[in-house]
Design an enzyme around this catalytic site. Sequence first.
Site, PDB file in Angstrom:
ATOM      1  N   ASP A  32       0.809  -1.225   0.000  1.00 25.58           N
ATOM      2  CA  ASP A  32       0.000   0.000   0.000  1.00 25.58           C
ATOM      3  C   ASP A  32       0.840   1.272   0.000  1.00 25.58           C
ATOM      4  OD1 ASP A  32       0.806  -0.562   2.601  1.00 25.58           O
ATOM      5  OD2 ASP A  32      -1.019   0.197   3.533  1.00 25.58           O
ATOM      6  N   GLU A  53       9.564 -10.562  -1.890  1.00 28.48           N
ATOM      7  CA  GLU A  53      10.601  -9.535  -1.965  1.00 28.48           C
ATOM      8  C   GLU A  53      12.009 -10.105  -1.991  1.00 28.48           C
ATOM      9  OE1 GLU A  53       6.978  -7.636  -0.013  1.00 28.48           O
ATOM     10  OE2 GLU A  53       8.094  -9.521   0.239  1.00 28.48           O
ATOM     11  N   HIS A  55       0.747   0.193  10.508  1.00 32.06           N
ATOM     12  CA  HIS A  55       1.092  -1.178  10.153  1.00 32.06           C
ATOM     13  C   HIS A  55       2.434  -1.187   9.419  1.00 32.06           C
ATOM     14  CE1 HIS A  55      -0.884   0.438   6.559  1.00 32.06           C
ATOM     15  NE2 HIS A  55      -0.303  -0.512   5.842  1.00 32.06           N
ATOM     16  N   HIS A  56       3.097  -2.306   9.459  1.00 29.89           N
ATOM     17  CA  HIS A  56       4.438  -2.500   8.879  1.00 29.89           C
ATOM     18  C   HIS A  56       5.516  -1.718   9.645  1.00 29.89           C
ATOM     19  CE1 HIS A  56       2.323  -4.604   5.889  1.00 29.89           C
ATOM     20  NE2 HIS A  56       2.346  -3.733   4.881  1.00 29.89           N
ATOM     21  N   GLY A  67      26.836 -16.695  -0.524  1.00 24.04           N
ATOM     22  CA  GLY A  67      26.461 -18.099  -0.397  1.00 24.04           C
ATOM     23  C   GLY A  67      25.054 -18.349   0.104  1.00 24.04           C
ATOM     24  N   ASP A 123      18.387 -29.572  -5.159  1.00 29.31           N
ATOM     25  CA  ASP A 123      16.999 -29.688  -4.713  1.00 29.31           C
ATOM     26  C   ASP A 123      16.758 -28.892  -3.437  1.00 29.31           C
ATOM     27  OD1 ASP A 123      18.726 -31.496  -3.474  1.00 29.31           O
ATOM     28  OD2 ASP A 123      17.202 -33.028  -3.176  1.00 29.31           O
ATOM     29  N   ASN A 174      19.874 -34.727  -5.201  1.00 27.65           N
ATOM     30  CA  ASN A 174      20.651 -35.713  -4.441  1.00 27.65           C
ATOM     31  C   ASN A 174      20.086 -35.877  -3.030  1.00 27.65           C
ATOM     32  OD1 ASN A 174      21.528 -33.168  -3.679  1.00 27.65           O
ATOM     33  ND2 ASN A 174      23.552 -33.411  -4.603  1.00 27.65           N
ATOM     34  N   GLY A 178      18.533 -33.932  -0.510  1.00 29.08           N
ATOM     35  CA  GLY A 178      18.845 -33.213   0.721  1.00 29.08           C
ATOM     36  C   GLY A 178      19.996 -32.250   0.578  1.00 29.08           C
ATOM     37  N   GLU A 189      26.002 -29.748   3.355  1.00 32.00           N
ATOM     38  CA  GLU A 189      25.985 -29.850   4.811  1.00 32.00           C
ATOM     39  C   GLU A 189      26.280 -31.281   5.270  1.00 32.00           C
ATOM     40  OE1 GLU A 189      24.045 -27.919   3.059  1.00 32.00           O
ATOM     41  OE2 GLU A 189      24.523 -25.991   3.972  1.00 32.00           O
TER      42      GLU A 189
END
Length: 552
Positions: free
Chosen positions: A29, A52, A115-116, A408, A435, A462, A464, A468
């Site tokens: 708005d 955004e 608001h916001h 990253g 993925d 692969n 997952g 990590e």
Amino acid sequence: MQNDYSVADYLLDRLAGCGIHHLFGVPGDYNLQFLDNVIQHPAVHWVGCANELNAAYAADGYGRCQGAGALLTTFGVGELSAINGVAGSFAEYVPVLQIVGAPCRSVQQRGELLHHTLGDGDFSHFWRMYEPISAAQAVLTAQNACYEIDRVIRTMLSESRPGYLMLPADVAKMAATPPVNVITPSPLQPNEARLDSFRHRVQAMLSESPHVALLADFLAHRFGVQKMLQCWMKDSPIPHATLLMGKGLFDETQPGFVGTYSGAASPPQVREAIEGADTVICVGVRFTDTITAGFTQQLPAARTIDIQPFSARVGEEWFSGISMQDAVNTLISVCRNNPRCVLDPVPEPSARSPYHSGTLSQHTFWQTLQAFIRPGDILLADQGTAAFGAASLRLPAEVEMLTQPLWGSIGYCLPAAFGAQTACPERRVILLSGDGAAQLTIQELGSMLRDGQRPIILLLNNDGYTVERAIHGAHQRYNDIARWNWTHIPHALSHDCQAECWRVSETVQLAEALEAASHHHRLALIEVMLPQADLPDLLRDVTHALETRNSE
């Protein structure tokens, strides 16, 4: 076009003058009335995004291809959703203008609980959050609007980093005078005495260097010396390489290009050509942990000439206030007059054997993709197996590669591909995403379909978060993700889906899908099934280095 020329029109004209012809974002708005001006503008087109954060990524991808980008959000909730993407643009030197539609100045002055907001009457919280991640900021008023728009944009272009404008709704409607010129980056004025000192120091160092090599990185592209380096290496080749962030700077099939330098994780011939040189000329290089396998580069200051955007170093001596263009021009002149700066024999890279039939692996996937890439492609590789596997590719002429290994933020590349294709609608865009990364930003696939874009998306499945898993917790459930039916997603995101999808697990299937995708004029999504624990060689070294450093 409305009859009364306003601050909103002035801002849009300034964007167009910088080559920014698309404004990414999400309506709210506090920016809706400004958006009316965007819709009416003859040269700046509105590109709505799913959220955004994706808009910030898209503006970044657009900016890397077009020279600069812009996004529009609403106050508070919108700009904070985008802040991660803008921070990535700051870290990796991409000029993106963040425009924030804000409440009217009178409302702000009264401290109303809108608001916001945080409900405390303070409307300065959010632009202050942007101070560390933008080169210049401004809160526009009736008195300063045009001057501050110019100042922020000029600084953004000069420093190749984001700018921030808070545009209150009432200020956007105020009268303004159209600009009479185009904003250009403020050039660093050459200091001839300092350049002469730099030239003499370079000549002295190179005269004692039988073997010279060039290492270039992403800042060479951001600060406009890519063509200079390409012409230099074409006319007078010496052994040269890039780091991962700088891939695409050179035609990697030409004589003298040795590969992607990654410190101790480099292929032996690359490491020898760079670290074995008597002097290494570094142009626009930033050594970061992930692209050097944990800072394993062996390039002491005494053996390097380092060219940065606004300064240069020869050995241990710094020369401040020298632009990258002036420094590179000086280097080229010295090297062309130095008989030692000639191409040493460089071992040719081993011939890649043609792909074989059988189940896909990281090795066979990259072999097959190598044969598919052609000059002029835009290649995007998301953080993870995609980016670090792409380091092994040999890119032909005019290929632009977009990665984000410093900031990253996984998921960056899918909306960045949307921005890149918006900037370059006639070029072929190839997107590589894992993925796990794709689950963060897949919504922008709907925008691609809405706008009739035709990227080729290779979804590396692969199962997952493989990076990590390699760093820590290979079998822990925190590295698992929900299993999606990827080939059905384009149809869920478009009523009139113009897309073709494949799921491949064999090398020959991948080759056939790529061949089919290259002949069709619609979006292609190829889900590539890969072993969960299979890693590109470079990524294996990087994850080992990261685990070691995180355990110190």
